[in-house]
Write a protein that holds these residues in place. Sequence first.
Motif, mmCIF file in Angstrom:
data_model
loop_
_atom_site.group_PDB
_atom_site.id
_atom_site.type_symbol
_atom_site.label_atom_id
_atom_site.label_comp_id
_atom_site.label_asym_id
_atom_site.label_seq_id
_atom_site.Cartn_x
_atom_site.Cartn_y
_atom_site.Cartn_z
ATOM 1 N N ALA A 137 23.835 0.580 -16.244
ATOM 2 C CA ALA A 137 23.579 -0.354 -17.343
ATOM 3 C C ALA A 137 23.779 0.342 -18.694
ATOM 4 O O ALA A 137 24.355 -0.239 -19.622
ATOM 5 C CB ALA A 137 22.156 -0.897 -17.230
ATOM 6 N N LEU A 138 23.338 1.597 -18.803
ATOM 7 C CA LEU A 138 23.512 2.347 -20.046
ATOM 8 C C LEU A 138 24.987 2.526 -20.374
ATOM 9 O O LEU A 138 25.419 2.321 -21.507
ATOM 10 C CB LEU A 138 22.857 3.724 -19.926
ATOM 11 C CG LEU A 138 21.342 3.767 -20.077
ATOM 12 C CD1 LEU A 138 20.821 5.167 -19.839
ATOM 13 C CD2 LEU A 138 20.952 3.289 -21.472
ATOM 14 N N PHE A 139 25.753 2.879 -19.345
ATOM 15 C CA PHE A 139 27.188 3.063 -19.578
ATOM 16 C C PHE A 139 27.850 1.733 -19.942
ATOM 17 O O PHE A 139 28.756 1.694 -20.779
ATOM 18 C CB PHE A 139 27.866 3.686 -18.355
ATOM 19 C CG PHE A 139 27.739 5.169 -18.328
ATOM 20 C CD1 PHE A 139 28.511 5.943 -19.185
ATOM 21 C CD2 PHE A 139 26.846 5.812 -17.482
ATOM 22 C CE1 PHE A 139 28.405 7.324 -19.188
ATOM 23 C CE2 PHE A 139 26.724 7.181 -17.484
ATOM 24 C CZ PHE A 139 27.498 7.942 -18.341
ATOM 25 N N ALA A 140 27.378 0.664 -19.336
ATOM 26 C CA ALA A 140 27.911 -0.654 -19.671
ATOM 27 C C ALA A 140 27.649 -0.946 -21.146
ATOM 28 O O ALA A 140 28.520 -1.434 -21.875
ATOM 29 C CB ALA A 140 27.271 -1.719 -18.786
ATOM 30 N N PHE A 141 26.436 -0.619 -21.601
ATOM 31 C CA PHE A 141 26.079 -0.857 -22.996
ATOM 32 C C PHE A 141 27.000 -0.074 -23.922
ATOM 33 O O PHE A 141 27.595 -0.624 -24.858
ATOM 34 C CB PHE A 141 24.619 -0.449 -23.230
ATOM 35 C CG PHE A 141 24.149 -0.741 -24.629
ATOM 36 C CD1 PHE A 141 23.603 -1.972 -24.944
ATOM 37 C CD2 PHE A 141 24.294 0.210 -25.630
ATOM 38 C CE1 PHE A 141 23.194 -2.254 -26.231
ATOM 39 C CE2 PHE A 141 23.889 -0.063 -26.925
ATOM 40 C CZ PHE A 141 23.341 -1.293 -27.234
ATOM 41 N N ILE A 142 27.148 1.222 -23.626
ATOM 42 C CA ILE A 142 27.959 2.071 -24.507
ATOM 43 C C ILE A 142 29.420 1.614 -24.491
ATOM 44 O O ILE A 142 30.082 1.567 -25.521
ATOM 45 C CB ILE A 142 27.837 3.543 -24.082
ATOM 46 C CG1 ILE A 142 26.409 4.020 -24.330
ATOM 47 C CG2 ILE A 142 28.829 4.416 -24.830
ATOM 48 C CD1 ILE A 142 26.103 5.371 -23.754
ATOM 49 N N THR A 143 29.903 1.256 -23.294
ATOM 50 C CA THR A 143 31.285 0.796 -23.177
ATOM 51 C C THR A 143 31.547 -0.374 -24.117
ATOM 52 O O THR A 143 32.534 -0.407 -24.851
ATOM 53 C CB THR A 143 31.577 0.337 -21.730
ATOM 54 O OG1 THR A 143 31.289 1.418 -20.867
ATOM 55 C CG2 THR A 143 33.025 -0.078 -21.562
ATOM 56 N N SER A 144 30.630 -1.346 -24.092
ATOM 57 C CA SER A 144 30.826 -2.525 -24.920
ATOM 58 C C SER A 144 30.608 -2.202 -26.397
ATOM 59 O O SER A 144 31.395 -2.619 -27.249
ATOM 60 C CB SER A 144 29.863 -3.630 -24.475
ATOM 61 O OG SER A 144 29.819 -4.645 -25.442
ATOM 62 N N PHE A 145 29.571 -1.442 -26.687
ATOM 63 C CA PHE A 145 29.188 -1.196 -28.073
ATOM 64 C C PHE A 145 30.272 -0.407 -28.821
ATOM 65 O O PHE A 145 30.463 -0.583 -30.015
ATOM 66 C CB PHE A 145 27.855 -0.431 -28.089
ATOM 67 C CG PHE A 145 27.162 -0.460 -29.410
ATOM 68 C CD1 PHE A 145 26.479 -1.600 -29.825
ATOM 69 C CD2 PHE A 145 27.185 0.638 -30.250
ATOM 70 C CE1 PHE A 145 25.835 -1.647 -31.048
ATOM 71 C CE2 PHE A 145 26.545 0.608 -31.484
ATOM 72 C CZ PHE A 145 25.872 -0.537 -31.881
ATOM 73 N N ASP A 146 30.970 0.461 -28.117
ATOM 74 C CA ASP A 146 31.981 1.339 -28.724
ATOM 75 C C ASP A 146 33.394 0.784 -28.656
ATOM 76 O O ASP A 146 34.323 1.397 -29.154
ATOM 77 C CB ASP A 146 31.999 2.688 -27.969
ATOM 78 C CG ASP A 146 31.069 3.678 -28.634
ATOM 79 O OD1 ASP A 146 30.466 3.301 -29.651
ATOM 80 O OD2 ASP A 146 30.953 4.801 -28.132
ATOM 81 N N GLU A 147 33.564 -0.344 -27.983
ATOM 82 C CA GLU A 147 34.910 -0.780 -27.613
ATOM 83 C C GLU A 147 35.698 -1.277 -28.849
ATOM 84 O O GLU A 147 35.230 -2.117 -29.613
ATOM 85 C CB GLU A 147 34.796 -1.897 -26.563
ATOM 86 C CG GLU A 147 36.023 -2.036 -25.694
ATOM 87 C CD GLU A 147 37.169 -2.669 -26.425
ATOM 88 O OE1 GLU A 147 38.312 -2.282 -26.164
ATOM 89 O OE2 GLU A 147 36.907 -3.544 -27.269
ATOM 90 N N LEU A 148 36.928 -0.769 -29.037
ATOM 91 C CA LEU A 148 37.725 -1.189 -30.191
ATOM 92 C C LEU A 148 38.964 -1.983 -29.806
ATOM 93 O O LEU A 148 39.228 -3.042 -30.380
ATOM 94 C CB LEU A 148 38.143 0.044 -31.003
ATOM 95 C CG LEU A 148 39.104 -0.263 -32.161
ATOM 96 C CD1 LEU A 148 38.425 -1.164 -33.191
ATOM 97 C CD2 LEU A 148 39.604 1.020 -32.807
#
Lengths: 266, 372
Positions: free
Chosen positions: A190-201
């Motif tokens: 879930a943490l990686f999912a969050f970071i993936t979305s939050f950082d996605e450009l």
Amino acid sequence: MTGRIAFALCWILVLAFLALPILIVAALSFSSASYLTFPPPGFGVRWYRAYLGSSEWLASTWLSFAVAACVVVLATILGTLASLGLARLPRAMQAAFGALILSPLIVPGIVVAIGIYYVFARYRLVGTPVGLVLAHTCLAVPFVVTSVSASLAGLDRRLEQAALSLGATPWGTFRQVTLPLIRPSVFVGALFAFITSFDELIVALFLSGSGAITLPRRMWDDLRFAIDPTIAAVSTLTIVLAAALLGGAHILRQQQIGRQIGTTDG
Amino acid sequence: MDGTALPATGQAQALHGASVVLSGIEKRFDNVGAVRGISLDILSGEFITLLGPSGSGKTTTLMMIAGFETPDAGDITIDRRSVVALPPYRRNIGMVFQNYALFPHLTVADNIGFPLKQRGVDRATRARLVAESLDLVRLPGYQARYPRQLSGGQQQRVALARSIVFHPRLLLMDEPLGALDKQLRESLQLEMRRLHADLGITFVYVTHDQEEALTMSDRVAVMNEGLIAQVGTPEDLYDRPCDRFVASFIGESNFLPGVVRGNEDGMVVADCGGATLRAVARIRHAPGEAVTLAARPERVHFAGVQDDRIRRNRMAATIAEIVFAGERRRYLCQCEGGVSIVLKEASSAEIRPRVVGERVELAWSAADTVIV
């Protein structure tokens, strides 16, 4: 002795190479100058104030948080279910379906983004938060599957059999035995999912349109049109957030390893 | 959650064991027959062991009774009711796994209380039943521990307590003592026998350890290559093995090739390496038929050591090898005609040890000789 010193020196150089850009950005964010310059002529929090005072920046920040939160929920549920399904497939099919699920990681981001753009344009999803959530979920599911599958592979199937033999229904077995045992890796996913979305450009560049501009997209635009140290302040905050999340993930993983050692220890 | 009725009180009540009938069950994995047609009547309250080497299909058979595998053919009934279509959690069968399969995230009390919770037993009753079953496996006061804080033997006791706390009438055990050392294994074997006597329920036990099977079971089903080779009491199997596989898998046997000469007083008379031997046979053998005679090493004696009137089978031999194994001495004797016979004699200061090369006469009872 000299060998040891040389080794330590190499270490320090590598760490410096990795950390220096971050440190410079952090230093810039506290600059008192009105343009990006290094070293900063003085220090202050004016760019943090500028960030917090800008409704555009704040709107993008909230949008990114909201999208990431939805992605976490969707990707964690879908990814966990996919992992459970994968674990029950015959080995050959496991490899094939596993590769299919991981494909968003392998295909170049720009290709995925263009593909998604064309499909979503047809359904009027471009420029909507819903479109971003769906696209980011595709990108985040592989991280959840990777994390949860690793944990399921180490899970003794006989624990589930024991639960069934003791009268637990399949759902009861999942809720009372399987899920508690894989919970740390679900959290990590879930943490990686969050970071993936939050950082996605890249996907955001195509899908944000003019109505749903995420934080990375806002930073991108800012870099292109008006370079001021606000972006350094935003970057620093983002880095702190990511570091906190990764630190949390690390602690969870340690806990799980501790538990696994505990069981085999007898 | 589950509709299965649980006896209202926890007292050791007169539960009777379930009877299980396997009729012609088969199971194939990737087109290889793991179980190739097994029929077995398991009686109410009996302690039966499925014994066999690895790959003989014993665990697969157990898994089919438990409901984790579905037979490709045949039927399984428990108390005359077919259970093939019933999922494992509706079968109300206790099961103990080789690696204990305790839930690592739950305490001992929650592990043992798990089946009770599934059956909707309230918290207070659960606590009482858990305490009772911990007493039964002699681990009182261990409620708050976690499995990782227990030794292997203690974990196995908790697993046992968990599998009987909901009063199943059938308990399946898959090599439950396989991971323990010899001494602990022997003490737990006795304890399982005691539990079986106390509970009065049916035990189906799987092991590859023939000694364990003989020690614990009322009856043993010896399995080989997906089939049952022989079913019987431990004495039956040891004294009257039906074929060469059983005779060599359970205990040790001397195999002597012979040719039937005739039948006499219900016994088969056969020529073997120049000697005339008598043996018990399950079926009549025609004169001239080639057969294999089997005799246990500890039932073969040196002639003249004990009363020889009943030992009608005799062969002359030379001692080729002697191994001292503590309680016994093991002699390898080379007979005339090329057969070799192993003889085991109790070691004692009163018995004269033999030497290699000594010429001896071997004698054993015809009743201890079988045709396999």
